[in-house]
Design an enzyme around this catalytic site. Structure first.
Site, PDB file in Angstrom:
ATOM      1  N   HIS A 236       0.822  -1.209   0.000  1.00  0.00           N
ATOM      2  CA  HIS A 236       0.000   0.000   0.000  1.00  0.00           C
ATOM      3  C   HIS A 236       0.858   1.261   0.000  1.00  0.00           C
ATOM      4  CE1 HIS A 236      -3.706  -2.331   1.642  1.00  0.00           C
ATOM      5  NE2 HIS A 236      -3.669  -2.316   0.336  1.00  0.00           N
TER       6      HIS A 236
ATOM      7  N   HIS B 209     -10.058  -5.030   4.952  1.00  0.00           N
ATOM      8  CA  HIS B 209      -8.639  -4.974   4.611  1.00  0.00           C
ATOM      9  C   HIS B 209      -8.295  -6.234   3.797  1.00  0.00           C
ATOM     10  CE1 HIS B 209      -4.272  -5.087   4.983  1.00  0.00           C
ATOM     11  NE2 HIS B 209      -4.338  -3.779   5.183  1.00  0.00           N
TER      12      HIS B 209
ATOM     13  N   GLU C  13      -5.807  -8.155   3.699  1.00  0.00           N
ATOM     14  CA  GLU C  13      -5.254  -9.285   4.476  1.00  0.00           C
ATOM     15  C   GLU C  13      -6.378 -10.060   5.163  1.00  0.00           C
ATOM     16  OE1 GLU C  13      -2.127  -8.440   7.382  1.00  0.00           O
ATOM     17  OE2 GLU C  13      -2.704 -10.266   8.449  1.00  0.00           O
TER      18      GLU C  13
ATOM     19  N   THR D 192      -1.958  -9.200  10.980  1.00  0.00           N
ATOM     20  CA  THR D 192      -0.552  -8.963  11.363  1.00  0.00           C
ATOM     21  C   THR D 192      -0.230  -7.505  11.650  1.00  0.00           C
ATOM     22  OG1 THR D 192       0.032  -8.711   9.048  1.00  0.00           O
ATOM     23  CG2 THR D 192       0.306 -10.912   9.997  1.00  0.00           C
TER      24      THR D 192
ATOM     25  N   CYS E   4       2.923  -8.801  13.463  1.00  0.00           N
ATOM     26  CA  CYS E   4       4.272  -9.142  13.001  1.00  0.00           C
ATOM     27  C   CYS E   4       5.328  -8.274  13.687  1.00  0.00           C
ATOM     28  CB  CYS E   4       4.354  -8.997  11.488  1.00  0.00           C
ATOM     29  SG  CYS E   4       4.442  -7.296  10.952  1.00  0.00           S
TER      30      CYS E   4
ATOM     31  N   SER F  88      -3.031   1.986   4.415  1.00  0.00           N
ATOM     32  CA  SER F  88      -1.990   1.147   5.021  1.00  0.00           C
ATOM     33  C   SER F  88      -2.302   0.968   6.497  1.00  0.00           C
ATOM     34  CB  SER F  88      -0.627   1.820   4.836  1.00  0.00           C
ATOM     35  OG  SER F  88       0.297   1.306   5.764  1.00  0.00           O
ATOM     36  N   SER F  89      -2.683  -0.251   6.863  1.00  0.00           N
ATOM     37  CA  SER F  89      -3.125  -0.516   8.242  1.00  0.00           C
ATOM     38  C   SER F  89      -2.022  -0.186   9.243  1.00  0.00           C
ATOM     39  CB  SER F  89      -3.536  -1.981   8.362  1.00  0.00           C
ATOM     40  OG  SER F  89      -3.805  -2.313   9.693  1.00  0.00           O
ATOM     41  N   ASN F  90      -0.794  -0.655   8.984  1.00  0.00           N
ATOM     42  CA  ASN F  90       0.251  -0.445   9.998  1.00  0.00           C
ATOM     43  C   ASN F  90       0.606   1.029  10.135  1.00  0.00           C
ATOM     44  OD1 ASN F  90       3.254   0.001   8.956  1.00  0.00           O
ATOM     45  ND2 ASN F  90       2.135  -1.153   7.399  1.00  0.00           N
TER      46      ASN F  90
ATOM     47  N   SER G 277       5.283   0.052   4.405  1.00  0.00           N
ATOM     48  CA  SER G 277       5.288   0.048   2.936  1.00  0.00           C
ATOM     49  C   SER G 277       5.846   1.349   2.357  1.00  0.00           C
ATOM     50  CB  SER G 277       3.876  -0.235   2.402  1.00  0.00           C
ATOM     51  OG  SER G 277       2.915   0.407   3.187  1.00  0.00           O
TER      52      SER G 277
END
Ligand code: SF4
Length: 322
Positions: free
Chosen positions: A55, A138, A140, A179, A209, A237-239, A281
Site C-alpha cells: 500500500h 482490509h 489481508e 498482522t 508481526c 496502510s493498516s500499519n 510500505s
C-alpha cells in the site's frame, strides 16, 4: 527591545527532528517488490499484479513505469499473462482459479501472513471455530478469512464485538489476528476473548508481526517528547494508521502524509520537537524527501532514536530462484 529577544530565539532555534527507527520497509515488503521486479525480468512486461503489491503509491507508480499492470481481480488478467498476488495475501480460491486458467502466477504474500493462513486451516481441521481479530475490508483480512470454509470464521473488530459473540463456553474456539494491528488494542481484545471463552486456544503471542510491533514501539519511544509526529504512509496502510493512533493515544498530535508536498508549513507553528516515522510500505527515499522539505521551512537538528535492530530477510518463491 529585550521583550522580543525570546521570540527571535524561538524562530531561529533549530527544530529538533526525532526520527524513529525501525521505520519504513519491512522484510515482507522488500520481498514483494523484488518478486515483481524479478517477474518483469523473467517474463518481460507486462506483468499483472492483483491489488497494490504494497500500500504505497510511490512504489506502485515505480513498478508501473517498469511495466507492471495493477488490477483488482483475476478476471482482469488476460489469458497467458503472468500475475503476482500482493503481500497482503489472497483467498484460497484465487490461486486455484489462476491454476485452472493455466496462468503463470507468483505469490508475494508475506510469509508471516501465510503462517496465519496455515494456522487458520489447522484450527478448522481440529474442529474449532475461528474468531479472527482484524479490520473489516482490509485485503489481508479478506485473504485470511478466505482460507477456510464460510461459517467457520467470525471477524472481531472491537471489545464490543466480543460481548456480542453468540457462542457458549462449550464451543471449541480459536483466535487468530491480522498482522498489522495495534499491539495495545489487540491485547485488550484478546483479554476479552479469553475472559469470555476460557476454552479458547490461540497463538502464544498474537500474530502481529515483528515489523508492526517494532514500529509502534519506536513511536512510543519518541512521541512523548514531540509536539507533532509525522507518519509517512498511505491512508489504506493498516500499519501506518496504527502509528498515528499510537502517537495520538500518548497525547501527541499526529498526521499521516504520503509525500513531502502534503506538509502544511502552519503545522510547524509552535513545534520545537518534531517526530518522524514511516509505515512498513513507505520507502526511505520518502523519509529523506520529508526531511529535506522540513529543512526548507526551518533549520533542523536531526537525531535518530533506535529501539530495535531488524535483520529479517524472507526467501523468494522457488520459481524465481531457478
Ligand atoms: S508488515 Fe509485517 S506482515 Fe506485513 S508485509 Fe511487513 S513483515 Fe509482513
Amino acid at each position: 527591545m529585550n521583550a522580543s529577544l525570546p521570540d527571535v530565539a524561538a524562530q531561529t532555534a533549530p527544530l529538533r527532528l526525532l526520527i524513529a527507527a525501525p521505520r519504513g520497509f519491512c522484510a515482507g515488503v522488500d520481498r514483494a517488490i523484488e518478486i515483481v521486479e524479478r517477474a518483469l525480468q523473467r517474463f518481460g512486461a507486462p506483468v499483472y499484479v492483483r491489488h497494490e503489491i504494497v500500500h504505497n503509491r510511490f512504489v506502485v507508480d515505480g513498478l508501473k513505469a517498469k511495466g507492471a499492470i495493477f488490477v483488482e481481480e483475476l478476471d482482469q488478467v488476460p489469458d497467458g499473462a503472468p500475475v503476482v498476488f500482493s503481500a497482503h495475501g489472497v483467498p484460497k480460491v484465487v490461486p486455484q482459479d489462476a491454476t485452472a486458467r493455466g496462468l503463470d502466477w507468483l505469490d508475494a504474500t508475506c510469509p508471516l501472513v501465510s503462517k496465519v493462513h496455515r494456522q487458520a486451516e489447522r484450527q478448522v481441521e481440529a474442529g474449532r471455530h475461528i474468531l479472527f481479530v482484524g479490520h473489516k475490508g482490509h485485503p489481508e483480512v479478506i485473504g485470511t478469512m478466505g482460507q477456510v470454509p464460510e461459517g467457520t470464521i467470525t471477524l472481531v473488530e472491537t471489545v464490543n464485538d466480543v460481548a456480542k459473540l453468540p457462542f457458549g463456553t462449550d464451543k471449541p474456539l480459536a483466535f487468530l489476528t491480522q498482522t498489522t494491528l495495534s499491539v495495545d488494542d489487540t491485547a485488550e481484545i484478546v483479554a476479552a476473548l479469553r475472559a469470555k471463552f476460557p476454552q479458547i486456544t490461540g497463538p502464544k503471542a498474537e500474530d502481529i508481526c515483528y515489523a508492526t510491533s517494532n514500529r509502534q514501539e519506536a513511536v512510543k519511544a519518541i512521541a512523548a517528547e514531540c509536539d507533532l509526529l509525522l507518519v509517512i504512509g498511505a491512508p489504506n496502510s493498516s500499519n501506518s494508521l496504527r502509528l498515528v493512533e499510537v502517537a495520538e493515544r500518548m497525547g501527541t498530535r499526529s498526521r499521516l502524509i504520503q509525500r513531502a508536498n502534503e506538509i502544511d508549513p502552519e503545522w510547524l507553528d509552535g513545534v520545537n520537537t518534531l517526530g518522524l516515522t514511516a509505515g512498513a510500505s513507505a520507502p526511505e527515499v520518502l523519509v529523506r524527501e520529508v526531511v529535506a522539505k522540513i529543512g526548507e521551512l526551518r533549520p533542523v537538528s536531526e537525531e535518530t532514536v533506535t529501539t530495535a535492530e531488524e535483520k529479517m530477510v524472507f526467501k523468494l518463491p522457488r520459481q524465481l530462484l531457478d
